[in-house]
Design an enzyme around this catalytic site. Structure first.
Site, PDB file in Angstrom:
ATOM      1  CG  HIS A  32     -56.568  -6.382  40.697  1.00 26.42           C
ATOM      2  ND1 HIS A  32     -55.390  -6.466  40.004  1.00 26.42           N
ATOM      3  CD2 HIS A  32     -56.320  -5.628  41.793  1.00 26.42           C
ATOM      4  CE1 HIS A  32     -54.449  -5.802  40.687  1.00 26.42           C
ATOM      5  NE2 HIS A  32     -54.989  -5.280  41.757  1.00 26.42           N
ATOM      6  CB  SER A 120     -55.006   7.140  38.889  1.00 25.70           C
ATOM      7  OG  SER A 120     -55.252   5.813  38.713  1.00 25.70           O
ATOM      8  CB  SER A 121     -50.312  10.577  40.762  1.00 25.59           C
ATOM      9  OG  SER A 121     -49.407   9.525  40.959  1.00 25.59           O
ATOM     10  CG  ASP A 166     -55.984   3.602  36.851  1.00 25.21           C
ATOM     11  OD1 ASP A 166     -57.056   3.207  37.344  1.00 25.21           O
ATOM     12  OD2 ASP A 166     -54.877   3.122  37.159  1.00 25.21           O
TER      13      ASP A 166
END
Ligand code: GLA
Length: 386
Positions: A32, A120-121, A166
């Site tokens: 974050h 993070s697919s 990501d």
């Protein structure tokens, strides 16, 4: 890769024209902060998503996946349709939209990146789809353009206002290297991991559905704190993570008109960015104990100040960190469930993995060596997968 190709042939009755793959990622420290211009330190996992594409019915995108046997999602290439129940396919059709490709394509997806575990697919799928679709369109984006285009898919077509971490990690990762990303550029440098420690991840098995809404709210709180800071200091402050650390001190919050929640969010963002850089220095100086302490401090800050953890993950971090072979542990990714990442002294790795697997046999436990970034895959019939 081979699975995606076989699925393509089975479902569409011909060979694909292009293929690409991209990895999931685990973030070692720095959550974050990417959307506040901070620093993050992800590592690609060894699991990847492969996408095979070929031209199909003009104007249509048809998507199949090994994960959803018997299902074929049909979407129009432009304008993109928002259909929540087919969101996974939107990551693929979004590629046609951001590449401005009105012709569309057929796509087959195969993946071993765990879904819903904070690994993070979705970024892996966006990046692989873009890289495959780019070849059909004879376009060639730079790696940074590729990462930014993938982020646009997430923003505009999946509706998640994510940072760049990501997608950037999925594009730029290199085997066995972590990456210290300064999200202001973004730009990065590689950080070699220690030979004396392993990165272990364990899934908490929970995913709270407030995650997406809470993510957007945290972004808004940070943006509101940044605007108030800018107004009271009367100087442009594009990156909240880079303000003077003394200004993140509680005594200073009223001076900027921050609410208590905003003050705590800022304290996390500024402190976390400092911890990320300190973590990289500690690893490079082979001070594993210090790196472990920074991870525990990061978790406490995400739990108490940024409020994106949850009781199940807090408990798992405690269980993992209590083991004498573990140097440090923390939540990883967006929060509200998903995985815990730990730094483990190598001589203890096997035992820690055994302990975690015995505790919850159905949960994913992985030792991450560091996967490779996105790549175009060969469709040459004589090419053997590495
Ligand atoms: C999600 C987002 C990232 C980042 C993390 C939290 O994974 O996609 O951009 O903000 O959460 O660090």
């Amino acid at each position: 890769m081979q699975c995606a190709r076989e699925l393509f042939v089975r479902c569409f009755g011909r060979q694909p024209q292009a293929a690409a793959s991209a990895p999931g990622r685990v973030n070692l420290i720095g959550d974050h902060v990417d959307y506040c211009g901070g620093s993050v330190l992800p590592l690609a996992i060894d699991q990847r998503t492969a996408v095979c594409v070929g031209r199909g019915i003009p104007g249509q995108i048809r998507v199949v996946s090994t994960r959803r046997p018997g299902e074929m999602v049909v979407l129009s290439a432009m304008p993109i349709e928002h259909q929540p129940h087919t969101r996974w396919a939107t990551y693929v059709s979004g590629a046609a939209a951001v590449l401005d490709d009105p012709l569309g394509f057929d796509a087959a997806v195969a993946s071993d990146v765990p879904e819903g575990a904070g690994l993070s697919s979705s970024a892996a799928l966006e990046v692989a789809s873009l890289l495959a679709a780019e070849q059909l369109n004879r376009r060639s984006l730079t790696p940074l353009q590729l990462a930014l285009a993938a982020q646009r898919i997430e923003h505009e077509y999946a509706g998640v206002p994510c940072g760049i971490m990501d997608q950037y990690a999925a594009v730029f990762a290199r085997l066995r290297c972590a990456m210290l990303i300064d999200c202001r550029g973004p730009r990065h440098r590689e950080v070699a991991l220690s030979e004396r420690a392993d990165v272990v991840i364990v899934d908490s098995g929970v995913k709270h559905n407030l995650a997406a809404a809470a993510y957007a709210r945290r972004r808004d709180e940070c943006e509101s704190a940044r605007l108030k800071y800018e107004a009271s200091r009367r100087q442009p402050t594009p990156h909240l993570a880079r303000i003077d650390p003394a200004d993140a001190d509680e005594a200073r919050w009223p001076a900027f008109g921050w609410t208590r929640d905003e003050g705590r969010r800022v304290r996390h963002v500024v402190g976390e960015t400092a911890r990320v850089e300190a973590w990289a220095r500690a690893i490079e100086a082979d001070d594993l104990a210090a790196a472990g302490r920074f991870m525990l401090a990061s978790h406490a800050s995400l739990r108490d100040d940024f409020e994106v953890s949850c009781p199940e993950v807090d408990e798992l971090v405690e269980v993992v960190a209590r083991h004498s072979g573990v140097l440090g542990a923390r939540m990883t990714g967006g929060g509200f469930g998903g995985c815990v990442v730990a730094l483990v002294r190598r001589e203890w790795t096997e035992e820690v993995v055994r302990m975690l697997s015995a505790r919850a046999p159905s949960r994913l436990v992985l030792v991450v060596a560091g996967g490779d970034g996105a790549r175009i895959e060969s469709l040459d019939p004589y090419h053997r997968d590495a």
